[in-house]
Design an enzyme around this catalytic site. Structure first.
Site, PDB file in Angstrom:
ATOM      1  N   GLU A 101       0.841  -1.193   0.000  1.00  0.00           N
ATOM      2  CA  GLU A 101       0.000   0.000   0.000  1.00  0.00           C
ATOM      3  C   GLU A 101       0.884   1.254   0.000  1.00  0.00           C
ATOM      4  OE1 GLU A 101      -2.220   0.158   3.617  1.00  0.00           O
ATOM      5  OE2 GLU A 101      -3.020   2.163   3.233  1.00  0.00           O
ATOM      6  N   ASP A 142      -1.049  -1.184   5.727  1.00  0.00           N
ATOM      7  CA  ASP A 142      -0.917  -0.600   7.062  1.00  0.00           C
ATOM      8  C   ASP A 142      -1.899  -1.257   8.033  1.00  0.00           C
ATOM      9  OD1 ASP A 142       0.959   1.121   6.112  1.00  0.00           O
ATOM     10  OD2 ASP A 142      -0.424   2.809   5.825  1.00  0.00           O
ATOM     11  N   ASP A 192      -4.144  -0.182   9.846  1.00  0.00           N
ATOM     12  CA  ASP A 192      -5.221   0.730  10.239  1.00  0.00           C
ATOM     13  C   ASP A 192      -6.457   0.423   9.393  1.00  0.00           C
ATOM     14  OD1 ASP A 192      -4.606   1.663   7.749  1.00  0.00           O
ATOM     15  OD2 ASP A 192      -3.786   3.580   8.411  1.00  0.00           O
ATOM     16  N   ASP A 215      -7.821   1.983   6.865  1.00  0.00           N
ATOM     17  CA  ASP A 215      -7.620   2.057   5.416  1.00  0.00           C
ATOM     18  C   ASP A 215      -6.899   0.819   4.909  1.00  0.00           C
ATOM     19  OD1 ASP A 215      -8.940   4.349   4.956  1.00  0.00           O
ATOM     20  OD2 ASP A 215      -7.165   5.658   4.952  1.00  0.00           O
TER      21      ASP A 215
END
Ligand code: 0RA
Length: 636
Positions: free
Chosen positions: A426, A499, A501, A503
């Site tokens: 990403e 990541d 998180d 997203d």
């Protein structure tokens, strides 16, 4: 004569011991594997026996309990395993069921079909052979009986231990650590399986209790597979009612539930004797051909499909269809690579005839639904033609055929796919670190910019027009649709690295959706992995440790002496790690851990995708809030 009897009795006993010894020597032959999947087979085997009682109309409640001490008990209120002396073996029926391979629950029973469950009915004796301790308790004849075993061998005879006015069986077993690498049961695995079994056996209550973590759940579905279809479609825009068919035939029982929705994918799940037939088989073939025939006949007869128009294809009539096909038959033949394809040819005609007849009747009695179904299928036909034209153009333009690897792909130097890995990363900054940190011999890096297209709501022409997806497909080398060829895969391991998180979780799910919907064999064959980057870097002086969970962080902090300052860095994204750190913590095969993505349960996958991808916002938000923290919960 007496001598003869003695001899054969002795032979029986030797056979019993040899039988269970064979199970212990080659457990894989009986339960598939001795990993965590095999471990859970022990539970399925006993539950399946209890479900048999329920299907015989003799059992209403099943309770599976995962105990603190690592044992598991399965309680049912069926007739109770008989304790009377079994003629052939000269032992109690209870001991016979627990020590003779394939004795199962159905010996001596007349009429009806034998419904064998588990790994195709290996029997409770296999569970006994593979348990360091097993206690069977039976309530029957107004009494409570109990018998204990260890590794398949009798520890105590059948003893009367009390009185009871009800009937039932309780099997409590502790898996043998000499056999299983992992002996800890997983609550979610058990729960998901029990949910499925509860849908397939209407009117029975199935509970799971986890005493280790204080969790419990109860499943009870009055509507059986009708409820199953409603559950699968709960976040979808539905078209018409659930069509439900249940018919007893000489060949066995045929039960079908289906419903259309405004989505593009088909979701058909088939079962034979409650076993999920992942590879389909005769029942599925019969269903598919009857579906196409029924809808076309109905559309022609009512002049919705005009004379000059072509028939709707089998694909057209399955677009947006959710269906469960569950058949029960006396002698199921399981074939195919994973022995999950129903081979009984008589089931093809049975399902085809019954479904054609009853679905035709349904359409005639519900003309509004009939019109809606045909409209949905005709729309699918028009879209199919438009999409094919678009796809042909895309493919003709050489979008995939040129096969020039995307510019942003940092390929590896080895050309041996079995050694190579592709990291899909990403963002450009993490991509940069990964490119510098990798072993360029066998690790390739493909950075993705921003979000990729949600393939759940797009047809293939749109999917192919998306640049991020196009790069991914070209890098993989496998083509798509009719040109898909898993043999052309350029990397053995495809690692999604996002990541930790929300997203990141979203991008990961979008990628998983892409793989699941368009490159399913890659998932099935275990080529897809999820990288596990650390959440924290904890350092004190020259010493540094990485923590992958909050628990690990706490443990690490305890390990440090508290005289000098300890610094904790929480990684918000992969981009915060320098190339060396990324290599050490996440990419180095010698030290990293990765999660392999498995399609254990296509239904659950569909649920995850639907919840995350569906057009309805509230459930999606809820899912992300509950699960985003824990990567492991996002398994598909
Ligand atoms: C043999 C015969 C009968 C039932 C069973 C076994 C039986 C097995 C299991 C395993 C778990 N729960 C079970 N409940 C029953 C038929 C009994 C009869 O005819 O009375």
């Amino acid at each position: 004569m007496a001598e003869d009897k003695k001899k054969s009795y002795g032979a029986e006993q030797i056979q019993v011991l040899e039988g269970l010894e064979a199970v212990r020597k080659r457990p894989g032959m009986y339960i598939g594997t001795t990993d965590v999947a095999g471990l859970h087979h022990l539970i399925w085997e006993i539950v399946d026996n209890a479900i048999d009682e329920a299907m015989a109309g003799e059992c209403k409640n099943i309770v599976v309990t995962l105990h603190q001490d690592g044992s598991c008990s399965v309680i049912d209120d069926g007739r109770g395993i008989p304790v009377e002396t079994h003629q052939r073996t000269g032992k109690s029926a209870l001991e016979t069921v627990l020590t003779v391979l394939h004795a199962g629950g159905k010996f001596g029973e007349e009429g009806g079909y034998k419904v064998s469950g588990g790994l195709h009915g290996v029997g409770v004796s296999v569970v006994n052979a593979l348990s360091v301790k097993l206690v069977a308790k039976v309530q029957r004849n107004g009494k409570i009986y109990s018998q204990e075993y260890s590794r398949g061998k009798v520890v105590t005879g059948v003893e009367e231990v009390g009185k009871s006015t009800s009937t039932g069986t309780t099997i409590t077993f502790t898996p043998d650590p000499e056999i299983f690498q992992i002996t800890e049961f997983d609550y979610d695995t058990v729960k998901n399986r029990l949910r499925q079994q509860a849908y397939l056996t209407k009117g029975v209550s199935i509970k799971v209790l986890d005493e280790r973590f204080d969790k419990k759940y109860e499943f009870y579905f009055e509507g059986g597979i009708r409820s199953y279809v409603q559950h699968l479609n709960k976040n979808k825009e539905i078209i018409g009612k659930v069509v439900y068919i249940d018919k007893e035939l000489p060949e066995g029982n045929v039960e079908i539930a289906l419903q259309y929705s405004d989505t593009y994918q088909e979701n058909i799940f088939t079962f034979a004797n409650n076993i999920h037939t992942l590879e389909g088989g005769m029942h599925l073939t019969g269903f598919k051909s009857a579906l196409t025939r029924t809808i076309n006949n109905y559309a022609r007869k009512n002049n919705i499909l005009k004379e000059k128009e072509a028939n709707l294809t089998a694909e057209d009539v399955r677009e947006g269809l959710t269906a469960i096909i569950s058949v029960k038959l006396a002698d199921p033949q399981f074939e195919g690579q994973t022995k999950s394809k129903l081979g009984n040819a008589e089931m093809r005609t049975a399902v085809e005839n019954v479904f054609y007849e009853q679905f035709t009747e349904y359409l005639e009695e519900h003309p509004n639904d009939g019109k809606l179904f045909v409209a949905k299928c005709s729309l699918a036909a028009r879209a199919r033609m438009a999409a094919k034209a678009a796809r042909d153009t895309v493919i003709r333009k050489g979008v995939l055929e040129g096969m020039t690897l995307p510019g942003k792909l940092a390929d590896c130097s080895s050309k041996d796919p079995s050694k190579c890995e592709l990291f899909i990363v990403e963002g450009d900054s993490a991509g940069g670190s990964a490119k510098q940190g990798r072993n360029r011999e066998f690790q390739a890096i493909l950075p993705l910019r921003g979000k990729i297209l949600n393939v759940e709501h797009s047809r293939m022409d749109k999917v192919l027009a998306n640049n991020e997806i196009k790069s991914t497909i070209i890098a993989l080398g496998v083509g798509i649709g009719e040109t898909f060829d898993v043999e052309k895969l350029r990397y053995d391991r495809i690692v999604i690295m996002t990541d930790a998180d929300v997203d990141g979780a979203h991008i990961r799910t979008l990628l998983l959706t892409l793989f699941y919907r368009y490159f399913k064999p890659l998932v099935e064959q275990g080529h897809i992995y999820i990288a596990q980057p650390p959440l924290y870097k904890i350092s004190q002086g020259k010493k540094t440790v990485y923590a992958y969970t909050d628990d690990e962080k706490e443990a690490a902090l305890k390990d440090f002496k508290d005289d000098t300052k300890v610094s904790i860095q929480r990684y918000k994204g992969l981009g915060e790690m320098n190339p060396d750190q990324l290599w050490d913590t996440t990419m180095d095969p010698a030290t990293r851990s990765m999660m392999r993505v498995a399609v254990e349960d296509a239904e659950r996958a569909d649920q995850v995708f639907d919840t995350l991808m569906g057009t309805e916002v509230p459930p999606r938000k809820k899912f992300i809030q509950t699960h985003a923290k824990s990567v492991k919960n996002l398994d598909i």
